[in-house]
Write an enzyme that holds these catalytic residues in place. Structure first.
Site, PDB file in Angstrom:
ATOM      1  N   SER A   1    -113.183   2.264 -53.050  1.00 26.44           N
ATOM      2  CA  SER A   1    -112.363   1.737 -51.960  1.00 26.44           C
ATOM      3  C   SER A   1    -111.281   0.844 -52.545  1.00 26.44           C
ATOM      4  O   SER A   1    -111.485   0.211 -53.592  1.00 26.44           O
ATOM      5  CB  SER A   1    -113.219   0.906 -51.002  1.00 26.44           C
ATOM      6  OG  SER A   1    -112.395   0.191 -50.093  1.00 26.44           O
TER       7      SER A   1
ATOM      8  N   ASN B   1    -120.565   9.833 -51.710  1.00 28.06           N
ATOM      9  CA  ASN B   1    -119.653   9.411 -50.635  1.00 28.06           C
ATOM     10  C   ASN B   1    -120.307   8.452 -49.634  1.00 28.06           C
ATOM     11  O   ASN B   1    -119.628   7.580 -49.095  1.00 28.06           O
ATOM     12  CB  ASN B   1    -119.148  10.673 -49.912  1.00 28.06           C
ATOM     13  CG  ASN B   1    -118.468  10.345 -48.599  1.00 28.06           C
ATOM     14  OD1 ASN B   1    -117.327   9.892 -48.569  1.00 28.06           O
ATOM     15  ND2 ASN B   1    -119.193  10.531 -47.494  1.00 28.06           N
TER      16      ASN B   1
ATOM     17  N   ILE C   1    -108.548   4.786 -43.785  1.00 30.83           N
ATOM     18  CA  ILE C   1    -108.711   6.186 -43.377  1.00 30.83           C
ATOM     19  C   ILE C   1    -109.328   6.216 -41.988  1.00 30.83           C
ATOM     20  O   ILE C   1    -110.272   5.454 -41.704  1.00 30.83           O
ATOM     21  CB  ILE C   1    -109.603   6.961 -44.382  1.00 30.83           C
ATOM     22  CG1 ILE C   1    -109.144   6.747 -45.833  1.00 30.83           C
ATOM     23  CG2 ILE C   1    -109.631   8.454 -44.027  1.00 30.83           C
ATOM     24  CD1 ILE C   1    -107.762   7.249 -46.190  1.00 30.83           C
TER      25      ILE C   1
ATOM     26  N   LYS D   1    -118.119  -1.532 -54.587  1.00 31.31           N
ATOM     27  CA  LYS D   1    -117.057  -0.558 -54.864  1.00 31.31           C
ATOM     28  C   LYS D   1    -116.413  -0.827 -56.223  1.00 31.31           C
ATOM     29  O   LYS D   1    -116.047   0.098 -56.942  1.00 31.31           O
ATOM     30  CB  LYS D   1    -116.004  -0.577 -53.752  1.00 31.31           C
ATOM     31  CG  LYS D   1    -116.535  -0.104 -52.389  1.00 31.31           C
ATOM     32  CD  LYS D   1    -117.055   1.308 -52.448  1.00 31.31           C
ATOM     33  CE  LYS D   1    -117.385   1.874 -51.086  1.00 31.31           C
ATOM     34  NZ  LYS D   1    -117.886   3.250 -51.128  1.00 31.31           N
TER      35      LYS D   1
ATOM     36  N   TYR E   1    -119.591  -5.268 -50.052  1.00 32.55           N
ATOM     37  CA  TYR E   1    -118.976  -3.935 -50.072  1.00 32.55           C
ATOM     38  C   TYR E   1    -117.948  -3.844 -51.204  1.00 32.55           C
ATOM     39  O   TYR E   1    -117.982  -2.920 -52.014  1.00 32.55           O
ATOM     40  CB  TYR E   1    -118.317  -3.692 -48.713  1.00 32.55           C
ATOM     41  CG  TYR E   1    -117.594  -2.380 -48.549  1.00 32.55           C
ATOM     42  CD1 TYR E   1    -118.286  -1.220 -48.199  1.00 32.55           C
ATOM     43  CD2 TYR E   1    -116.212  -2.299 -48.706  1.00 32.55           C
ATOM     44  CE1 TYR E   1    -117.612  -0.018 -48.028  1.00 32.55           C
ATOM     45  CE2 TYR E   1    -115.536  -1.103 -48.535  1.00 32.55           C
ATOM     46  CZ  TYR E   1    -116.243   0.033 -48.192  1.00 32.55           C
ATOM     47  OH  TYR E   1    -115.571   1.224 -48.019  1.00 32.55           O
ATOM     48  N   ALA E   2    -117.055  -4.849 -51.278  1.00 36.63           N
ATOM     49  CA  ALA E   2    -115.998  -4.837 -52.292  1.00 36.63           C
ATOM     50  C   ALA E   2    -116.602  -4.886 -53.698  1.00 36.63           C
ATOM     51  O   ALA E   2    -116.135  -4.192 -54.610  1.00 36.63           O
ATOM     52  CB  ALA E   2    -115.062  -6.022 -52.078  1.00 36.63           C
TER      53      ALA E   2
HETATM   54  N1  LIG Z   1    -112.814   4.952 -43.710  1.00 32.96           N
HETATM   55  C1  LIG Z   1    -112.144   4.189 -44.522  1.00 32.96           C
HETATM   56  O1  LIG Z   1    -111.129   3.584 -44.159  1.00 32.96           O
HETATM   57  C2  LIG Z   1    -112.602   4.034 -45.950  1.00 32.96           C
HETATM   58  C3  LIG Z   1    -111.807   3.249 -46.801  1.00 32.96           C
HETATM   59  C4  LIG Z   1    -112.181   3.099 -48.122  1.00 32.96           C
HETATM   60  C5  LIG Z   1    -113.323   3.707 -48.585  1.00 32.96           C
HETATM   61  N2  LIG Z   1    -114.094   4.451 -47.757  1.00 32.96           N
HETATM   62  C6  LIG Z   1    -115.290   5.054 -48.319  1.00 32.96           C
HETATM   63  O2  LIG Z   1    -115.311   6.435 -48.033  1.00 32.96           O
HETATM   64  C7  LIG Z   1    -116.665   6.887 -47.914  1.00 32.96           C
HETATM   65  C8  LIG Z   1    -116.859   7.566 -46.569  1.00 32.96           C
HETATM   66  O3  LIG Z   1    -116.452   6.671 -45.572  1.00 32.96           O
HETATM   67  P1  LIG Z   1    -116.336   7.081 -44.038  1.00 32.96           P
HETATM   68  O4  LIG Z   1    -115.257   6.254 -43.473  1.00 32.96           O
HETATM   69  O5  LIG Z   1    -116.309   8.561 -43.888  1.00 32.96           O
HETATM   70  O6  LIG Z   1    -117.737   6.482 -43.529  1.00 32.96           O
HETATM   71  P2  LIG Z   1    -118.643   6.851 -42.257  1.00 32.96           P
HETATM   72  O7  LIG Z   1    -119.392   5.612 -41.922  1.00 32.96           O
HETATM   73  O8  LIG Z   1    -117.828   7.485 -41.201  1.00 32.96           O
HETATM   74  O9  LIG Z   1    -119.642   7.931 -42.868  1.00 32.96           O
HETATM   75  C9  LIG Z   1    -120.582   7.574 -43.833  1.00 32.96           C
HETATM   76  C10 LIG Z   1    -121.736   8.547 -43.762  1.00 32.96           C
HETATM   77  O10 LIG Z   1    -122.706   8.130 -44.742  1.00 32.96           O
HETATM   78  C11 LIG Z   1    -123.993   8.218 -44.157  1.00 32.96           C
HETATM   79  N3  LIG Z   1    -124.899   7.263 -44.798  1.00 32.96           N
HETATM   80  C12 LIG Z   1    -124.766   5.918 -44.836  1.00 32.96           C
HETATM   81  N4  LIG Z   1    -125.817   5.384 -45.466  1.00 32.96           N
HETATM   82  C13 LIG Z   1    -126.635   6.406 -45.830  1.00 32.96           C
HETATM   83  C14 LIG Z   1    -127.887   6.469 -46.491  1.00 32.96           C
HETATM   84  N5  LIG Z   1    -128.525   5.372 -46.903  1.00 32.96           N
HETATM   85  N6  LIG Z   1    -128.432   7.695 -46.714  1.00 32.96           N
HETATM   86  C15 LIG Z   1    -127.808   8.820 -46.288  1.00 32.96           C
HETATM   87  N7  LIG Z   1    -126.632   8.817 -45.633  1.00 32.96           N
HETATM   88  C16 LIG Z   1    -126.049   7.614 -45.410  1.00 32.96           C
HETATM   89  C17 LIG Z   1    -123.778   7.869 -42.693  1.00 32.96           C
HETATM   90  O11 LIG Z   1    -124.850   8.351 -41.888  1.00 32.96           O
HETATM   91  C18 LIG Z   1    -122.452   8.547 -42.412  1.00 32.96           C
HETATM   92  O12 LIG Z   1    -122.631   9.867 -41.951  1.00 32.96           O
HETATM   93  C19 LIG Z   1    -117.524   5.640 -48.100  1.00 32.96           C
HETATM   94  O13 LIG Z   1    -117.914   5.534 -49.442  1.00 32.96           O
HETATM   95  C20 LIG Z   1    -116.580   4.513 -47.748  1.00 32.96           C
HETATM   96  O14 LIG Z   1    -116.957   3.291 -48.350  1.00 32.96           O
HETATM   97  C21 LIG Z   1    -113.755   4.620 -46.447  1.00 32.96           C
END
Ligand SMILES: NC(=O)c1ccc[n+]([C@@H]2O[C@H](COP(=O)([O-])OP(=O)(O)OC[C@H]3O[C@@H](n4cnc5c(N)ncnc54)[C@H](O)[C@@H]3O)[C@@H](O)[C@H]2O)c1
Length: 255
Positions: free
Chosen positions: A140, A88, A186, A157, A153-154
């Protein structure tokens, strides 16, 4: 108790979608190794743990391959098995091809794709031995449709979606299912860019909500992604592999 007796690893568990998945898994009886580079994952684990399941924090950066390998070894030794991996954790940055740098691309790849591969590689032998496993990677909708400025990023993913198909074919003989989830917009800390919550801007409200670019007319909540992860991690998911489940309120079906 759909995950009773199961042992799971969840990366990026300190906040957002990761912490929602952690809470959902623990509620369903799993033991969860919660990985994040942020120390507050300890507090998240403390709050999530209860009578049914438990969460154990591991604070490290998932691009540190040796530490990741030691973590997986320790979890397998302490709990005797590894059933579920949720990839994640991810990072993103905004910039078009004139603005971004090779190093930004590489760092995005290291976290968002290479560490996904590495995590799967580390847990695969444990899952294969027990002839049961679930690998879930968070992709994503940016892999399918994009408004630009998120090339690295894209692309990472998109790589997750392809890698998931490859994994599914390779691991099916061992009873391991591999699937991805592609969330849309989200409401998490990731949706806050330069201090502005993207899901609360006038543009978002006008275009995505009022004009229903998102047919369900709202951003999603982390729990709505977590419940899909729970399904994919459980026995309820028995005949789906190599797929990407889109969780976007209909965003990607509209023009
Ligand atoms: N929020 C959105 O709208 C959205 C949309 C599409 C996809 N996503 C995907 O969902 C997943 C979670 O997203 P989110 O919005 O909760 O993100 P977020 O940024 O709120 O949380 C991500 C977490 O990952 C941790 N992290 C990042 N790099 C790290 C590393 N190198 N080692 C250990 N931990 C690490 C961060 O510390 C953080 O706690 C991601 O894969 C993101 O790409 C999110």
């Amino acid at each position: 108790m759909r995950l009773s007796g199961r042992v799971a690893l969840v990366t990026g568990a300190a906040q957002g979608i990761g912490s929602a998945i952690l809470a959902e898994f623990v509620r369903e009886g799993a033991t969860v190794a919660a990985i994040d580079r942020k120390r507050n994952v300890e507090q998240v684990c403390h709050e999530a743990s209860g009578d049914d399941g438990q969460a154990i924090p591991y604070v490290f950066d998932i691009t540190d391959h040796e530490t990741y390998a030691r973590c997986v070894d320790e979890v397998a030794k302490q709990h005797g098995r590894i059933d579920i991996l949720v990839n994640n954790a991810a990072i993103s940055f905004y910039g078009d091809i004139f603005e971004d740098s090779l190093e930004q691309w590489r760092q995005t790849y290291r976290v968002n794709l290479e560490a996904v591969y590495w995590g799967c590689k580390l847990v695969a032998p444990h899952m294969a031995k027990q002839r049961w496993g679930r690998m879930i990677s968070i992709g994503s909708t940016q892999a399918m449709a994009t408004d630009g400025r998120v090339g690295a990023y894209a692309t990472a993913k998109g790589g997750i979606i392809s890698f998931t198909k490859s994994l599914a074919v390779e691991l099916a003989p061992y009873g391991i299912l591999a699937n991805a989830i592609a969330p849309g917009c989200i409401h998490t800390p990731m949706s806050v860019i330069d201090g502005v919550d993207e899901t609360q801007t006038e543009f978002f409200k006008e275009w995505y909500v009022k004009r229903r670019k998102i047919p369900l007319a709202r951003p999603g909540e982390p729990e709505e992604v977590a419940r899909v992860a729970l399904f994919l991690a459980s026995e309820d998911c028995s005949y789906i592999t190599g797929q990407t489940i889109v969780v976007d309120g209909g965003l990607t079906i509209t023009f």
